[in-house]
Design an enzyme around this catalytic site. Structure first.
Site, PDB file in Angstrom:
ATOM      1  N   GLY A   1       1.385  -1.303   0.052  1.00  0.00           N
ATOM      2  CA  GLY A   1      -0.157   0.086  -0.133  1.00  0.00           C
ATOM      3  C   GLY A   1       1.067   1.179   0.076  1.00  0.00           C
ATOM      4  CG  HIS A   2       0.352   6.072   0.842  1.00  0.00           C
ATOM      5  ND1 HIS A   2       0.188   6.914  -0.022  1.00  0.00           N
ATOM      6  CD2 HIS A   2       0.420   7.249   1.660  1.00  0.00           C
ATOM      7  CE1 HIS A   2       0.493   7.838   0.238  1.00  0.00           C
ATOM      8  NE2 HIS A   2       0.609   8.562   1.370  1.00  0.00           N
TER       9      HIS A   2
END
Length: 288
Positions: free
Chosen positions: A264-265
């Site tokens: 993810g981020h």
């Protein structure tokens, strides 16, 4: 064990915290963090780079352990954050460096590169956006509404980004095995976000983010003209900056190395070894 120094420097009257490691005579890599974190996000990456590189990771003003003056005492803009970072590097006698940018670190780093193209030896973007294609609209919708009309309703919607729930979400979304991500991360960030007056700091920067988009064409021209080596290593499941933002670098940076990992981020929290392998290989090729 890698020796990491935790230091402060006074820049333009503001006290900035930074982490420093590695041989002083080695090529320098500057790590620029995103929202809502700090150089804390690089605590595990720094030892994996510092055997071969001089690593500097500052906390932006208003974040981490750097000063966080109130909004009526300092004009928070990405221009101002970039100016502080540039002056910090001058103070540390760093004149050439590779840039690692993530999230908010990207608009700070882009300004550094545009102001002094000859200083930047290579660019690593880890979910650090530079293209309209990178914006995940669901996340950015309340931010864009705030850009268009700053009123109590749009502010209330945007303040959700300052909650513990959303801070946790930024770390866990897109991560298949959530047990890989330490809860220390979101509790650490939320504690600093919750300091009195820091909400107004973050709202100022949310508003100023609109000024980053007109910078993109200049950045794209810089990438084409300079042919600076570029690596994009992104979490493909990021719902803040989509992988299309990573792929778009290929349009302006011929030879760009692009890796989409299954995270993810905050990719370093779940895929540190894979990301570090990409980064080390890239730096060896780019800086040799």
């Amino acid at each position: 064990m890698t020796t990491i120094h935790h230091r402060y420097a006074t820049v333009r009257g503001q006290r900035l915290f930074y982490r420093e490691a590695g041989p002083s005579g080695a090529p320098t890599v500057v790590l620029l963090h995103g929202f809502p974190t700090s150089s804390f996000m690089f605590r595990n990456l720094i030892p994996l780079l510092a055997d071969r590189y001089h690593v500097i990771a500052p906390d932006h003003l208003g974040f981490g352990l750097s000063d966080a003056p109130a909004v009526d005492e300092f004009g928070y803009t990405f221009d101002a954050l970039a100016d502080l970072t540039a002056d910090l590097l001058v103070q540390l006698d760093v004149t050439r460096y590779a840039l690692y940018v993530q999230d908010y670190g990207a608009p700070v780093g882009w300004r550094l590169a545009l102001a002094d193209p000859a200083a930047v030896t290579a660019i690593i973007s880890q979910n650090g956006n530079a293209y309209e294609a990178g914006f995940a609209e669901a996340f950015w919708e309340p931010v864009r509404a705030y850009w268009q009309d700053r009123n109590p309703q749009t502010e209330t919607a945007l303040r959700q980004a300052l909650t513990l729930e959303v801070t946790r979400w930024q770390y866990l979304h897109g991560v298949a095995d959530e047990s890989l991500v330490s809860p220390d991360t979101w509790y650490h960030d939320f504690a600093l976000l919750s300091r009195p007056g820091n909400d107004l700091v973050q709202l100022r920067l949310f508003a100023d983010y609109a000024g980053n988009l007109p910078l993109y064409p200049k950045l794209h021209a810089y990438l084409r003209d300079s042919r600076v080596p570029l690596l994009a290593v992104w979490g493909r499941n990021d719902e803040i900056f989509r992988p299309a933002g990573a792929l778009a670098f290929a349009d302006d940076a011929p030879g760009a190395e692009i890796y989409l990992l299954d995270g993810g981020h905050f990719l370093l929290e779940s895929h540190l070894d894979a990301a570090a392998g990409c980064i080390r290989g890239f730096l060896e090729r780019a800086l040799s």
